[in-house]
Motif scaffolding. Structure first.
Motif, PDB file in Angstrom:
ATOM      1  N   LEU A 189       0.860  -1.186   0.000  1.00 29.14           N
ATOM      2  CA  LEU A 189       0.000   0.000   0.000  1.00 29.14           C
ATOM      3  C   LEU A 189       0.894   1.232   0.000  1.00 29.14           C
ATOM      4  O   LEU A 189       1.637   1.464   0.956  1.00 29.14           O
ATOM      5  CB  LEU A 189      -0.903  -0.014   1.231  1.00 29.14           C
ATOM      6  N   MET A 190       0.831   2.014  -1.068  1.00 29.59           N
ATOM      7  CA  MET A 190       1.624   3.232  -1.175  1.00 29.59           C
ATOM      8  C   MET A 190       0.717   4.431  -0.906  1.00 29.59           C
ATOM      9  O   MET A 190      -0.375   4.527  -1.464  1.00 29.59           O
ATOM     10  CB  MET A 190       2.273   3.342  -2.558  1.00 29.59           C
ATOM     11  N   MET A 191       1.176   5.334  -0.040  1.00 32.05           N
ATOM     12  CA  MET A 191       0.362   6.476   0.373  1.00 32.05           C
ATOM     13  C   MET A 191       1.128   7.760   0.077  1.00 32.05           C
ATOM     14  O   MET A 191       2.247   7.951   0.557  1.00 32.05           O
ATOM     15  CB  MET A 191       0.021   6.375   1.861  1.00 32.05           C
ATOM     16  N   ASP A 192       0.511   8.636  -0.723  1.00 29.06           N
ATOM     17  CA  ASP A 192       1.156   9.867  -1.145  1.00 29.06           C
ATOM     18  C   ASP A 192       0.547  11.054  -0.387  1.00 29.06           C
ATOM     19  O   ASP A 192      -0.579  11.455  -0.652  1.00 29.06           O
ATOM     20  CB  ASP A 192       0.981  10.055  -2.660  1.00 29.06           C
ATOM     21  N   GLU A 193       1.304  11.584   0.561  1.00 28.58           N
ATOM     22  CA  GLU A 193       0.906  12.752   1.359  1.00 28.58           C
ATOM     23  C   GLU A 193      -0.482  12.589   2.020  1.00 28.58           C
ATOM     24  O   GLU A 193      -1.389  13.406   1.818  1.00 28.58           O
ATOM     25  CB  GLU A 193       0.900  14.017   0.485  1.00 28.58           C
ATOM     26  N   PRO A 194      -0.678  11.529   2.814  1.00 29.23           N
ATOM     27  CA  PRO A 194      -2.017  11.305   3.387  1.00 29.23           C
ATOM     28  C   PRO A 194      -2.487  12.392   4.347  1.00 29.23           C
ATOM     29  O   PRO A 194      -3.692  12.543   4.556  1.00 29.23           O
ATOM     30  CB  PRO A 194      -1.873   9.956   4.100  1.00 29.23           C
ATOM     31  N   SER A 195      -1.555  13.152   4.950  1.00 29.19           N
ATOM     32  CA  SER A 195      -1.979  14.158   5.926  1.00 29.19           C
ATOM     33  C   SER A 195      -2.094  15.551   5.319  1.00 29.19           C
ATOM     34  O   SER A 195      -2.441  16.505   6.022  1.00 29.19           O
ATOM     35  CB  SER A 195      -0.993  14.211   7.110  1.00 29.19           C
ATOM     36  N   LEU A 196      -1.839  15.670   4.019  1.00 27.01           N
ATOM     37  CA  LEU A 196      -1.805  16.984   3.374  1.00 27.01           C
ATOM     38  C   LEU A 196      -3.143  17.708   3.500  1.00 27.01           C
ATOM     39  O   LEU A 196      -4.203  17.178   3.163  1.00 27.01           O
ATOM     40  CB  LEU A 196      -1.456  16.829   1.890  1.00 27.01           C
ATOM     41  N   GLY A 197      -3.103  18.935   4.021  1.00 29.59           N
ATOM     42  CA  GLY A 197      -4.294  19.779   4.091  1.00 29.59           C
ATOM     43  C   GLY A 197      -5.249  19.454   5.218  1.00 29.59           C
ATOM     44  O   GLY A 197      -6.332  20.040   5.287  1.00 29.59           O
ATOM     45  N   LEU A 198      -4.857  18.560   6.115  1.00 34.33           N
ATOM     46  CA  LEU A 198      -5.750  18.177   7.212  1.00 34.33           C
ATOM     47  C   LEU A 198      -5.393  18.930   8.488  1.00 34.33           C
ATOM     48  O   LEU A 198      -4.236  19.278   8.728  1.00 34.33           O
ATOM     49  CB  LEU A 198      -5.657  16.669   7.477  1.00 34.33           C
ATOM     50  N   ALA A 199      -6.399  19.163   9.311  1.00 36.39           N
ATOM     51  CA  ALA A 199      -6.188  19.801  10.601  1.00 36.39           C
ATOM     52  C   ALA A 199      -5.344  18.893  11.497  1.00 36.39           C
ATOM     53  O   ALA A 199      -5.343  17.667  11.329  1.00 36.39           O
ATOM     54  CB  ALA A 199      -7.539  20.083  11.269  1.00 36.39           C
ATOM     55  N   PRO A 200      -4.599  19.472  12.458  1.00 40.68           N
ATOM     56  CA  PRO A 200      -3.698  18.670  13.305  1.00 40.68           C
ATOM     57  C   PRO A 200      -4.349  17.457  13.957  1.00 40.68           C
ATOM     58  O   PRO A 200      -3.742  16.384  14.028  1.00 40.68           O
ATOM     59  CB  PRO A 200      -3.219  19.682  14.356  1.00 40.68           C
ATOM     60  N   LEU A 201      -5.590  17.598  14.421  1.00 36.05           N
ATOM     61  CA  LEU A 201      -6.266  16.466  15.061  1.00 36.05           C
ATOM     62  C   LEU A 201      -6.507  15.340  14.068  1.00 36.05           C
ATOM     63  O   LEU A 201      -6.363  14.155  14.389  1.00 36.05           O
ATOM     64  CB  LEU A 201      -7.595  16.933  15.670  1.00 36.05           C
ATOM     65  N   LEU A 202      -6.838  15.702  12.818  1.00 33.65           N
ATOM     66  CA  LEU A 202      -7.058  14.695  11.784  1.00 33.65           C
ATOM     67  C   LEU A 202      -5.744  14.065  11.334  1.00 33.65           C
ATOM     68  O   LEU A 202      -5.713  12.885  10.962  1.00 33.65           O
ATOM     69  CB  LEU A 202      -7.790  15.325  10.597  1.00 33.65           C
ATOM     70  N   VAL A 203      -4.664  14.848  11.359  1.00 30.59           N
ATOM     71  CA  VAL A 203      -3.341  14.291  11.046  1.00 30.59           C
ATOM     72  C   VAL A 203      -3.016  13.168  12.025  1.00 30.59           C
ATOM     73  O   VAL A 203      -2.547  12.092  11.640  1.00 30.59           O
ATOM     74  CB  VAL A 203      -2.257  15.386  11.098  1.00 30.59           C
ATOM     75  N   LYS A 204      -3.303  13.407  13.301  1.00 30.09           N
ATOM     76  CA  LYS A 204      -3.089  12.376  14.316  1.00 30.09           C
ATOM     77  C   LYS A 204      -3.906  11.127  13.991  1.00 30.09           C
ATOM     78  O   LYS A 204      -3.404   9.993  14.096  1.00 30.09           O
ATOM     79  CB  LYS A 204      -3.479  12.923  15.687  1.00 30.09           C
ATOM     80  N   ASP A 205      -5.157  11.311  13.574  1.00 31.48           N
ATOM     81  CA  ASP A 205      -6.021  10.180  13.223  1.00 31.48           C
ATOM     82  C   ASP A 205      -5.445   9.394  12.048  1.00 31.48           C
ATOM     83  O   ASP A 205      -5.460   8.153  12.053  1.00 31.48           O
ATOM     84  CB  ASP A 205      -7.422  10.663  12.863  1.00 31.48           C
ATOM     85  N   ILE A 206      -4.947  10.102  11.036  1.00 32.19           N
ATOM     86  CA  ILE A 206      -4.407   9.436   9.847  1.00 32.19           C
ATOM     87  C   ILE A 206      -3.208   8.564  10.217  1.00 32.19           C
ATOM     88  O   ILE A 206      -3.079   7.427   9.746  1.00 32.19           O
ATOM     89  CB  ILE A 206      -4.022  10.469   8.767  1.00 32.19           C
ATOM     90  N   PHE A 207      -2.333   9.066  11.090  1.00 31.06           N
ATOM     91  CA  PHE A 207      -1.165   8.268  11.471  1.00 31.06           C
ATOM     92  C   PHE A 207      -1.550   7.098  12.380  1.00 31.06           C
ATOM     93  O   PHE A 207      -0.879   6.057  12.361  1.00 31.06           O
ATOM     94  CB  PHE A 207      -0.084   9.155  12.083  1.00 31.06           C
ATOM     95  N   GLU A 208      -2.622   7.240  13.124  1.00 33.34           N
ATOM     96  CA  GLU A 208      -3.140   6.092  13.871  1.00 33.34           C
ATOM     97  C   GLU A 208      -3.657   5.025  12.910  1.00 33.34           C
ATOM     98  O   GLU A 208      -3.484   3.825  13.140  1.00 33.34           O
ATOM     99  CB  GLU A 208      -4.249   6.530  14.825  1.00 33.34           C
ATOM    100  N   ILE A 209      -4.285   5.463  11.827  1.00 33.87           N
ATOM    101  CA  ILE A 209      -4.760   4.529  10.803  1.00 33.87           C
ATOM    102  C   ILE A 209      -3.583   3.800  10.165  1.00 33.87           C
ATOM    103  O   ILE A 209      -3.619   2.577   9.952  1.00 33.87           O
ATOM    104  CB  ILE A 209      -5.587   5.277   9.727  1.00 33.87           C
ATOM    105  N   ILE A 210      -2.496   4.536   9.880  1.00 32.83           N
ATOM    106  CA  ILE A 210      -1.304   3.913   9.284  1.00 32.83           C
ATOM    107  C   ILE A 210      -0.729   2.860  10.226  1.00 32.83           C
ATOM    108  O   ILE A 210      -0.385   1.748   9.804  1.00 32.83           O
ATOM    109  CB  ILE A 210      -0.256   4.995   8.949  1.00 32.83           C
ATOM    110  N   ARG A 211      -0.662   3.201  11.514  1.00 31.84           N
ATOM    111  CA  ARG A 211      -0.177   2.216  12.491  1.00 31.84           C
ATOM    112  C   ARG A 211      -1.084   0.991  12.532  1.00 31.84           C
ATOM    113  O   ARG A 211      -0.602  -0.148  12.606  1.00 31.84           O
ATOM    114  CB  ARG A 211      -0.109   2.859  13.890  1.00 31.84           C
ATOM    115  N   MET A 212      -2.392   1.209  12.494  1.00 31.11           N
ATOM    116  CA  MET A 212      -3.343   0.107  12.545  1.00 31.11           C
ATOM    117  C   MET A 212      -3.191  -0.803  11.322  1.00 31.11           C
ATOM    118  O   MET A 212      -3.187  -2.040  11.450  1.00 31.11           O
ATOM    119  CB  MET A 212      -4.765   0.659  12.618  1.00 31.11           C
ATOM    120  N   LEU A 213      -3.048  -0.202  10.141  1.00 30.56           N
ATOM    121  CA  LEU A 213      -2.865  -0.984   8.921  1.00 30.56           C
ATOM    122  C   LEU A 213      -1.596  -1.820   9.005  1.00 30.56           C
ATOM    123  O   LEU A 213      -1.568  -2.985   8.582  1.00 30.56           O
ATOM    124  CB  LEU A 213      -2.816  -0.060   7.706  1.00 30.56           C
ATOM    125  N   HIS A 214      -0.555  -1.242   9.568  1.00 27.82           N
ATOM    126  CA  HIS A 214       0.703  -1.962   9.730  1.00 27.82           C
ATOM    127  C   HIS A 214       0.532  -3.136  10.687  1.00 27.82           C
ATOM    128  O   HIS A 214       1.014  -4.254  10.422  1.00 27.82           O
ATOM    129  CB  HIS A 214       1.771  -0.996  10.245  1.00 27.82           C
TER     130      HIS A 214
END
Length: 236
Positions: free
Chosen positions: A156-181
């Protein structure tokens, strides 16, 4: 698992990539960091066959993918979540997910995987009837990830998944990445937020103007003085 060797990409007279060599091992998170224009997105696009390769080779488990069409690369299980999400705005959430499985014919498996996506992202289930263009930025990013998961990706390749998101949503996106891993996914991550990317990465590469200038375990690069100064906003 996925090997990129001596990769060169040119746009007209511009050398976007100059002899890139990267390796992505199974069940690892590998990240590419660098400034805008360093060649990070070009690397992903070249792997996916979305831009022409002037030189170099892309191999997956020893199989040469260099000259395959994008749809055939997807069939091999290599999928990209594009920068800017690129959801189909006039289609519903569910229709977007169904399109993610366009290479598959196993209807039972598709339904099972859609249920898994909904379990992972309950907000998408709540809005499965809603047009994708009316979702928030964070919800669209969840949908873009869910759509990619419908392929049953091996990489799974992800290109700038946090781009343009508010800080709280950035945290959510990286939690999703950890979960997928944690679920066993192999991830190649391109991300402007170098600190967050290095915190989740097993291994990292630093790109500057189309060339690799540094590589190593993510935790080591977090402590590297050059990386701190250039990408983490920390002076020596």
């Amino acid at each position: 698992m996925l090997e990129v060797s001596n990769l060169h990409v040119r746009y007209g007279g511009i050398n976007a990539l100059r002899g890139i060599n990267i390796s992505i091992e199974e069940n690892k998170i590998v990240t590419l960091i660098g400034a805008n224009g360093a060649g990070k997105s070009s690397t992903l696009r070249a792997i996916m066959g979305l831009v022409d390769k002037a030189e170099g080779k892309v191999e997956y488990n020893g199989e040469d993918l260099t000259n395959l069409h994008t749809k055939d690369i997807v069939k091999k299980g290599i999928v990209m979540v594009p920068e800017g999400r690129r959801v189909f705005e006039n289609l519903t959430v569910e229709e977007n997910l169904i399109l993610g499985a366009y290479t598959r014919t196993d209807q039972k498996g598709i339904k099972e995987d859609m249920d898994k996506v909904y379990d992972m992202f309950p907000r998408l289930k709540e809005r499965n009837w809603q047009k994708a263009g009316t979702l928030s930025g964070g919800e669209q990013q969840m949908l873009a990830v869910g759509r990619a998961l419908m392929v049953r990706p091996k990489v799974l390749m992800m290109d700038e998944p946090s781009l343009g998101l508010a800080p709280l949503l950035v945290k959510d996106i990286f939690e999703i990445i950890r979960m997928l891993h944690q679920q066993g996914n192999t991830i190649l991550l391109v991300e402007q937020n170098a600190k967050k990317a290095l915190e989740v990465a097993d291994y990292a590469y630093v790109l500057e103007t189309g060339e690799l200038v540094l590589e190593g375990p993510g935790e080591d690069l977090l402590e590297d003085e050059k990386v701190k100064e250039a990408y983490l906003g920390e002076a020596r």
